[in-house]
Write a protein that holds these residues in place. Structure first.
Motif, PDB file in Angstrom:
ATOM      1  N   LEU A  79      -2.771 -39.261   4.090  1.00  0.00           N
ATOM      2  CA  LEU A  79      -3.457 -37.971   4.083  1.00  0.00           C
ATOM      3  C   LEU A  79      -4.900 -38.062   3.588  1.00  0.00           C
ATOM      4  O   LEU A  79      -5.560 -37.040   3.408  1.00  0.00           O
ATOM      5  CB  LEU A  79      -2.664 -36.955   3.258  1.00  0.00           C
ATOM      6  CG  LEU A  79      -1.270 -36.651   3.808  1.00  0.00           C
ATOM      7  CD1 LEU A  79      -0.568 -35.621   2.934  1.00  0.00           C
ATOM      8  CD2 LEU A  79      -1.319 -36.173   5.255  1.00  0.00           C
ATOM      9  N   SER A  80      -5.392 -39.296   3.391  1.00  0.00           N
ATOM     10  CA  SER A  80      -6.826 -39.447   3.142  1.00  0.00           C
ATOM     11  C   SER A  80      -7.598 -39.208   4.438  1.00  0.00           C
ATOM     12  O   SER A  80      -8.806 -38.955   4.415  1.00  0.00           O
ATOM     13  CB  SER A  80      -7.143 -40.845   2.590  1.00  0.00           C
ATOM     14  OG  SER A  80      -6.942 -41.848   3.583  1.00  0.00           O
ATOM     15  N   LYS A  81      -6.877 -39.275   5.566  1.00  0.00           N
ATOM     16  CA  LYS A  81      -7.475 -39.047   6.887  1.00  0.00           C
ATOM     17  C   LYS A  81      -7.129 -37.630   7.353  1.00  0.00           C
ATOM     18  O   LYS A  81      -5.960 -37.277   7.464  1.00  0.00           O
ATOM     19  CB  LYS A  81      -6.968 -40.086   7.878  1.00  0.00           C
ATOM     20  CG  LYS A  81      -7.355 -41.519   7.498  1.00  0.00           C
ATOM     21  CD  LYS A  81      -6.757 -42.516   8.463  1.00  0.00           C
ATOM     22  CE  LYS A  81      -7.261 -43.927   8.181  1.00  0.00           C
ATOM     23  NZ  LYS A  81      -6.909 -44.395   6.822  1.00  0.00           N
ATOM     24  N   LYS A  82      -8.156 -36.840   7.627  1.00  0.00           N
ATOM     25  CA  LYS A  82      -7.947 -35.428   7.953  1.00  0.00           C
ATOM     26  C   LYS A  82      -7.126 -35.233   9.223  1.00  0.00           C
ATOM     27  O   LYS A  82      -6.388 -34.248   9.337  1.00  0.00           O
ATOM     28  CB  LYS A  82      -9.292 -34.707   8.065  1.00  0.00           C
ATOM     29  CG  LYS A  82     -10.006 -34.569   6.725  1.00  0.00           C
ATOM     30  CD  LYS A  82     -11.323 -33.829   6.855  1.00  0.00           C
ATOM     31  CE  LYS A  82     -11.967 -33.597   5.497  1.00  0.00           C
ATOM     32  NZ  LYS A  82     -12.293 -34.835   4.783  1.00  0.00           N
ATOM     33  N   ASP A  83      -7.225 -36.160  10.187  1.00  0.00           N
ATOM     34  CA  ASP A  83      -6.436 -35.977  11.405  1.00  0.00           C
ATOM     35  C   ASP A  83      -4.945 -36.115  11.116  1.00  0.00           C
ATOM     36  O   ASP A  83      -4.117 -35.532  11.818  1.00  0.00           O
ATOM     37  CB  ASP A  83      -6.876 -36.953  12.498  1.00  0.00           C
ATOM     38  CG  ASP A  83      -6.710 -38.410  12.106  1.00  0.00           C
ATOM     39  OD1 ASP A  83      -6.746 -38.720  10.905  1.00  0.00           O
ATOM     40  OD2 ASP A  83      -6.553 -39.246  13.018  1.00  0.00           O
ATOM     41  N   ASN A  84      -4.581 -36.845  10.049  1.00  0.00           N
ATOM     42  CA  ASN A  84      -3.171 -36.947   9.675  1.00  0.00           C
ATOM     43  C   ASN A  84      -2.653 -35.660   9.047  1.00  0.00           C
ATOM     44  O   ASN A  84      -1.463 -35.358   9.123  1.00  0.00           O
ATOM     45  CB  ASN A  84      -2.950 -38.126   8.727  1.00  0.00           C
ATOM     46  CG  ASN A  84      -2.924 -39.456   9.457  1.00  0.00           C
ATOM     47  OD1 ASN A  84      -2.683 -39.517  10.656  1.00  0.00           O
ATOM     48  ND2 ASN A  84      -3.198 -40.537   8.738  1.00  0.00           N
ATOM     49  N   LYS A  87      -1.719 -33.736  11.988  1.00  0.00           N
ATOM     50  CA  LYS A  87      -0.459 -34.255  12.543  1.00  0.00           C
ATOM     51  C   LYS A  87       0.736 -33.767  11.729  1.00  0.00           C
ATOM     52  O   LYS A  87       1.775 -33.403  12.288  1.00  0.00           O
ATOM     53  CB  LYS A  87      -0.489 -35.783  12.578  1.00  0.00           C
ATOM     54  CG  LYS A  87      -1.438 -36.358  13.615  1.00  0.00           C
ATOM     55  CD  LYS A  87      -1.488 -37.880  13.540  1.00  0.00           C
ATOM     56  CE  LYS A  87      -2.513 -38.447  14.526  1.00  0.00           C
ATOM     57  NZ  LYS A  87      -2.633 -39.922  14.405  1.00  0.00           N
ATOM     58  N   LEU A  88       0.575 -33.769  10.408  1.00  0.00           N
ATOM     59  CA  LEU A  88       1.653 -33.270   9.542  1.00  0.00           C
ATOM     60  C   LEU A  88       1.913 -31.798   9.822  1.00  0.00           C
ATOM     61  O   LEU A  88       3.072 -31.381   9.982  1.00  0.00           O
ATOM     62  CB  LEU A  88       1.268 -33.468   8.073  1.00  0.00           C
ATOM     63  CG  LEU A  88       2.193 -32.803   7.049  1.00  0.00           C
ATOM     64  CD1 LEU A  88       3.605 -33.381   7.129  1.00  0.00           C
ATOM     65  CD2 LEU A  88       1.627 -32.956   5.636  1.00  0.00           C
ATOM     66  N   TYR A  89       0.854 -31.011   9.896  1.00  0.00           N
ATOM     67  CA  TYR A  89       0.991 -29.580  10.183  1.00  0.00           C
ATOM     68  C   TYR A  89       1.719 -29.358  11.509  1.00  0.00           C
ATOM     69  O   TYR A  89       2.656 -28.553  11.588  1.00  0.00           O
ATOM     70  CB  TYR A  89      -0.396 -28.938  10.223  1.00  0.00           C
ATOM     71  CG  TYR A  89      -0.393 -27.505  10.696  1.00  0.00           C
ATOM     72  CD1 TYR A  89      -0.144 -26.465   9.815  1.00  0.00           C
ATOM     73  CD2 TYR A  89      -0.616 -27.191  12.045  1.00  0.00           C
ATOM     74  CE1 TYR A  89      -0.127 -25.145  10.259  1.00  0.00           C
ATOM     75  CE2 TYR A  89      -0.601 -25.883  12.487  1.00  0.00           C
ATOM     76  CZ  TYR A  89      -0.359 -24.869  11.586  1.00  0.00           C
ATOM     77  OH  TYR A  89      -0.319 -23.571  12.025  1.00  0.00           O
ATOM     78  N   TYR A  91       3.705 -31.388  13.115  1.00  0.00           N
ATOM     79  CA  TYR A  91       5.097 -31.844  13.041  1.00  0.00           C
ATOM     80  C   TYR A  91       5.976 -30.792  12.358  1.00  0.00           C
ATOM     81  O   TYR A  91       7.070 -30.480  12.839  1.00  0.00           O
ATOM     82  CB  TYR A  91       5.184 -33.166  12.270  1.00  0.00           C
ATOM     83  CG  TYR A  91       6.597 -33.684  12.167  1.00  0.00           C
ATOM     84  CD1 TYR A  91       7.118 -34.523  13.149  1.00  0.00           C
ATOM     85  CD2 TYR A  91       7.420 -33.314  11.113  1.00  0.00           C
ATOM     86  CE1 TYR A  91       8.426 -34.981  13.078  1.00  0.00           C
ATOM     87  CE2 TYR A  91       8.730 -33.759  11.030  1.00  0.00           C
ATOM     88  CZ  TYR A  91       9.227 -34.600  12.011  1.00  0.00           C
ATOM     89  OH  TYR A  91      10.530 -35.032  11.928  1.00  0.00           O
ATOM     90  N   ILE A  92       5.481 -30.255  11.237  1.00  0.00           N
ATOM     91  CA  ILE A  92       6.243 -29.230  10.510  1.00  0.00           C
ATOM     92  C   ILE A  92       6.442 -28.003  11.385  1.00  0.00           C
ATOM     93  O   ILE A  92       7.545 -27.445  11.473  1.00  0.00           O
ATOM     94  CB  ILE A  92       5.518 -28.838   9.201  1.00  0.00           C
ATOM     95  CG1 ILE A  92       5.437 -30.020   8.238  1.00  0.00           C
ATOM     96  CG2 ILE A  92       6.218 -27.651   8.545  1.00  0.00           C
ATOM     97  CD1 ILE A  92       6.750 -30.531   7.730  1.00  0.00           C
ATOM     98  N   GLN A  93       5.388 -27.585  12.053  1.00  0.00           N
ATOM     99  CA  GLN A  93       5.458 -26.392  12.903  1.00  0.00           C
ATOM    100  C   GLN A  93       6.464 -26.579  14.038  1.00  0.00           C
ATOM    101  O   GLN A  93       7.251 -25.676  14.343  1.00  0.00           O
ATOM    102  CB  GLN A  93       4.076 -26.067  13.446  1.00  0.00           C
ATOM    103  CG  GLN A  93       4.005 -24.742  14.196  1.00  0.00           C
ATOM    104  CD  GLN A  93       2.601 -24.446  14.662  1.00  0.00           C
ATOM    105  OE1 GLN A  93       1.907 -25.320  15.189  1.00  0.00           O
ATOM    106  NE2 GLN A  93       2.148 -23.217  14.478  1.00  0.00           N
ATOM    107  N   GLU A  94       6.456 -27.745  14.652  1.00  0.00           N
ATOM    108  CA  GLU A  94       7.324 -27.998  15.797  1.00  0.00           C
ATOM    109  C   GLU A  94       8.781 -28.210  15.394  1.00  0.00           C
ATOM    110  O   GLU A  94       9.700 -27.815  16.120  1.00  0.00           O
ATOM    111  CB  GLU A  94       6.830 -29.229  16.556  1.00  0.00           C
ATOM    112  CG  GLU A  94       5.513 -29.002  17.291  1.00  0.00           C
ATOM    113  CD  GLU A  94       4.918 -30.289  17.843  1.00  0.00           C
ATOM    114  OE1 GLU A  94       5.622 -31.325  17.804  1.00  0.00           O
ATOM    115  OE2 GLU A  94       3.750 -30.264  18.283  1.00  0.00           O
ATOM    116  N   ASN A  95       9.015 -28.822  14.232  1.00  0.00           N
ATOM    117  CA  ASN A  95      10.374 -29.207  13.863  1.00  0.00           C
ATOM    118  C   ASN A  95      11.045 -28.308  12.829  1.00  0.00           C
ATOM    119  O   ASN A  95      12.272 -28.253  12.761  1.00  0.00           O
ATOM    120  CB  ASN A  95      10.369 -30.649  13.339  1.00  0.00           C
ATOM    121  CG  ASN A  95      10.046 -31.653  14.419  1.00  0.00           C
ATOM    122  OD1 ASN A  95      10.905 -32.087  15.169  1.00  0.00           O
ATOM    123  ND2 ASN A  95       8.765 -32.026  14.513  1.00  0.00           N
TER     124      ASN A  95
END
Length: 200
Positions: A79-84, A87-89, A91-95
């Motif tokens: 999560l030091s990388k903003k694009d991750n 991706k986390l957001y 993933y949570i939204q979809e699953n």
């Protein structure tokens, strides 16, 4: 690594107290919660996991490495990388669609000599994490940010602790601002100050 088990017990009581105030006790017992623990692959975050009974709740743990824990969904994101964070957001939204409890224990202590990295990663990205995840929260959800006892220190210790102190102090202030900002949505927001958290 020394973990204060009294803190873990107190955290459990705080969470139960908030949940019981905001929800019907029977609903709390019967409703499966989506619990997101960021920075949960070691230290304080890892010790928090059993509190939430992963066998009866959806516990999602995020860190740089996967963890081996029964009935826990382990997500490996740097999560030091903003694009991750995006991706986390996604993933949570979809699953999971929504999050009921966020424990934000995120702190990246790598590159400790690089002040720009420390502030961009541990302050800016931390605020982005909160801002994104709370959009996935409904009424009666909870956000708990983790701070440190070093925020009370006014003397310089070393460069890393100085930066850590400033960042955690800013997170405490941001937690108060966020609480007032989303109060109307009935989302509980708090910050726990843990002594010696940087040692974990």
């Amino acid at each position: 690594m020394k973990i204060n088990y009294l803190f873990i017990f107190i955290l459990f009581l705080i969470i139960l107290n908030i949940l019981f105030k905001q929800s019907n006790i029977e609903n709390f017992k019967n409703e499966k919660k989506n619990i997101l623990i960021i920075g949960g692959t070691s230290g304080i975050g890892k010790k928090i996991i059993p509190i939430f009974s992963p066998d009866i709740n959806n516990v999602i743990v995020v860190g740089r490495k996967n963890i081996k824990h029964s009935n826990v969904k382990s997500l490996q994101y740097d999560l030091s990388k903003k694009d991750n964070i995006d991706k986390l957001y996604n993933y949570i939204q979809e699953n999971f669609q929504n999050i009921d409890i966020l424990i934000n224990n995120f702190y990246d202590s790598t590159n400790s000599e690089d002040i720009n990295y420390q502030f961009n990663t541990n302050l800016v990205n931390n605020l982005i994490i909160n801002k994104k995840i709370y959009t996935l929260m409904k009424h009666d959800s909870i956000i708990i940010n983790i701070s440190s006892g070093v925020t009370s220190i006014v003397d310089s210790v070393d460069d890393f602790i100085d930066s850590y102190n400033i960042i955690k102090t800013a997170i405490e202030k941001y937690t108060k601002l966020l609480a007032s900002k989303i109060y109307y949505r009935k989302i509980a927001v708090t910050c726990l100050r843990i002594d010696d958290s940087y040692k974990t």
